[in-house]
Enzyme design. Structure first.
Site, PDB file in Angstrom:
ATOM      1  N   ARG A  98       0.849  -1.190   0.000  1.00 49.95           N
ATOM      2  CA  ARG A  98       0.000   0.000   0.000  1.00 49.95           C
ATOM      3  C   ARG A  98       0.882   1.236   0.000  1.00 49.95           C
ATOM      4  NH1 ARG A  98      -4.951   0.700  -0.989  1.00 49.95           N
ATOM      5  NH2 ARG A  98      -5.179   2.354   0.568  1.00 49.95           N
ATOM      6  N   ASN A 114      11.494  -0.011   5.713  1.00 51.90           N
ATOM      7  CA  ASN A 114      10.954  -0.887   4.677  1.00 51.90           C
ATOM      8  C   ASN A 114      12.099  -1.689   4.083  1.00 51.90           C
ATOM      9  OD1 ASN A 114       9.084  -1.904   2.696  1.00 51.90           O
ATOM     10  ND2 ASN A 114       9.923  -0.452   1.216  1.00 51.90           N
ATOM     11  N   HIS A 116      13.193  -3.229   0.408  1.00 48.23           N
ATOM     12  CA  HIS A 116      12.858  -3.120  -1.015  1.00 48.23           C
ATOM     13  C   HIS A 116      13.810  -4.021  -1.804  1.00 48.23           C
ATOM     14  CE1 HIS A 116      11.280  -1.334  -4.635  1.00 48.23           C
ATOM     15  NE2 HIS A 116      12.519  -1.176  -5.067  1.00 48.23           N
ATOM     16  N   SER A 143      17.494  -3.512  -0.256  1.00 51.93           N
ATOM     17  CA  SER A 143      17.845  -2.338   0.550  1.00 51.93           C
ATOM     18  C   SER A 143      16.859  -2.189   1.694  1.00 51.93           C
ATOM     19  CB  SER A 143      17.761  -1.057  -0.293  1.00 51.93           C
ATOM     20  OG  SER A 143      18.521  -1.156  -1.483  1.00 51.93           O
ATOM     21  N   ASP A 152       9.839   4.520  -1.842  1.00 45.53           N
ATOM     22  CA  ASP A 152      11.170   3.876  -1.894  1.00 45.53           C
ATOM     23  C   ASP A 152      12.303   4.894  -1.983  1.00 45.53           C
ATOM     24  OD1 ASP A 152       9.827   1.423  -1.898  1.00 45.53           O
ATOM     25  OD2 ASP A 152       9.760   1.340  -4.082  1.00 45.53           O
TER      26      ASP A 152
HETATM   27  C1  GRF Z   1       9.958  -8.909  -0.621  1.00 43.05           C
HETATM   28  O1  GRF Z   1      10.693  -9.197  -1.766  1.00 43.05           O
HETATM   29  C2  GRF Z   1      10.185  -7.490  -0.188  1.00 43.05           C
HETATM   30  O2  GRF Z   1      11.457  -7.015  -0.497  1.00 43.05           O
HETATM   31  C3  GRF Z   1       9.169  -6.739  -0.998  1.00 43.05           C
HETATM   32  O3  GRF Z   1       8.045  -7.584  -1.072  1.00 43.05           O
HETATM   33  C4  GRF Z   1       8.453  -8.935  -0.879  1.00 43.05           C
HETATM   34  C5  GRF Z   1       7.685  -9.443   0.291  1.00 43.05           C
HETATM   35  O4  GRF Z   1       7.884 -10.822   0.495  1.00 43.05           O
HETATM   36  N1  GRF Z   1       8.898  -5.449  -0.412  1.00 43.05           N
HETATM   37  P1  GRF Z   1       7.439 -11.481   1.864  1.00 43.05           P
HETATM   38  O5  GRF Z   1       5.947 -11.208   2.029  1.00 43.05           O
HETATM   39  O6  GRF Z   1       8.242 -10.883   2.976  1.00 43.05           O
HETATM   40  O7  GRF Z   1       7.702 -12.948   1.681  1.00 43.05           O
END
Ligand code: GRF
Length: 197
Positions: A98, A114, A116, A143, A152
């Protein structure tokens, strides 16, 4: 052994939308002796998120509320209320799909991180692995960054790189990066909290 006040872990909430593998890594690390955070809540905008069941099985309180039919601001206020009620001090986004309202981000400034799946500042947004492969990059990665109102875009506090191999697809690269995500996120979060309190 009782922990002294300065060793008391800070309450952390994790926001998810899906499978929750990073959430699981954060929960497990949070249970290790000496970890500076404790996961007190897992919240989701998707009541069907697979990660919610994993969190419940791990004994973590969960909160789920669909964003459907709500404005971004109204929905974020509901999540914010759940976080405040749980006494949360830090928020970790882990596959939370979101865009956040400016009010929510401002309210948690410096206390929300977060992960990413790219080597920021490259490839903000979606399809990060496909874009890295298409560009011929020698490396992909992930990251951990502070969350600011621009997607991001906040300060990067830790990164991990993996080589992009001949024949890699977005899926094979994602799998290799995910292993690094599960190692990097708990470590970076713990270091950040130890430094900032
Ligand atoms: C991960 O690759 C994270 O970097 C990205 O979304 C994915 C989430 O995977 N933001 P999970 O739900 O933690 O398995």
């Amino acid at each position: 052994m009782a922990k002294s006040a300065e060793n008391t872990p800070v309450p952390l909430a994790i926001l998810i939308s899906g499978r929750g593998s990073n959430m699981t890594a954060l929960i497990e690390a949070g249970r290790a002796e000496g970890c500076p955070y404790e996961v007190v809540l897992v919240a989701s905008n998707n009541p069907d998120a697979a990660g919610l069941a994993i969190a419940r099985d791990a004994g973590i309180p969960t909160f789920a509320h669909s964003h459907k039919g709500l404005s971004r601001e109204d929905f974020d206020a509901i999540i914010d209320g759940a976080l405040r009620k749980a006494g949360v001090r830090y928020v970790a986004l882990a596959g939370y799909m979101r865009i956040l309202s400016e009010a929510f981000v401002t309210g948690w400034a410096g206390h929300m991180l977060n992960i990413h799946p790219s080597l920021l500042p490259r490839y903000k947004g979606l399809d990060t692995h496909g874009r890295a492969i298409a560009a011929g990059d020698p490396e992909g990665g992930c990251s951990v960054h502070l969350v600011t109102p621009t997607l991001d875009d906040g300060e990067v506090i830790a990164q991990a790189a993996v080589p992009i191999l001949p024949g890699d697809t977005p899926e094979t690269l994602a799998q290799r990066v995910l292993v690094e995500e599960h190692r990097l996120y708990p470590e970076a979060l713990a270091t950040y909290i130890r430094t900032h309190g």
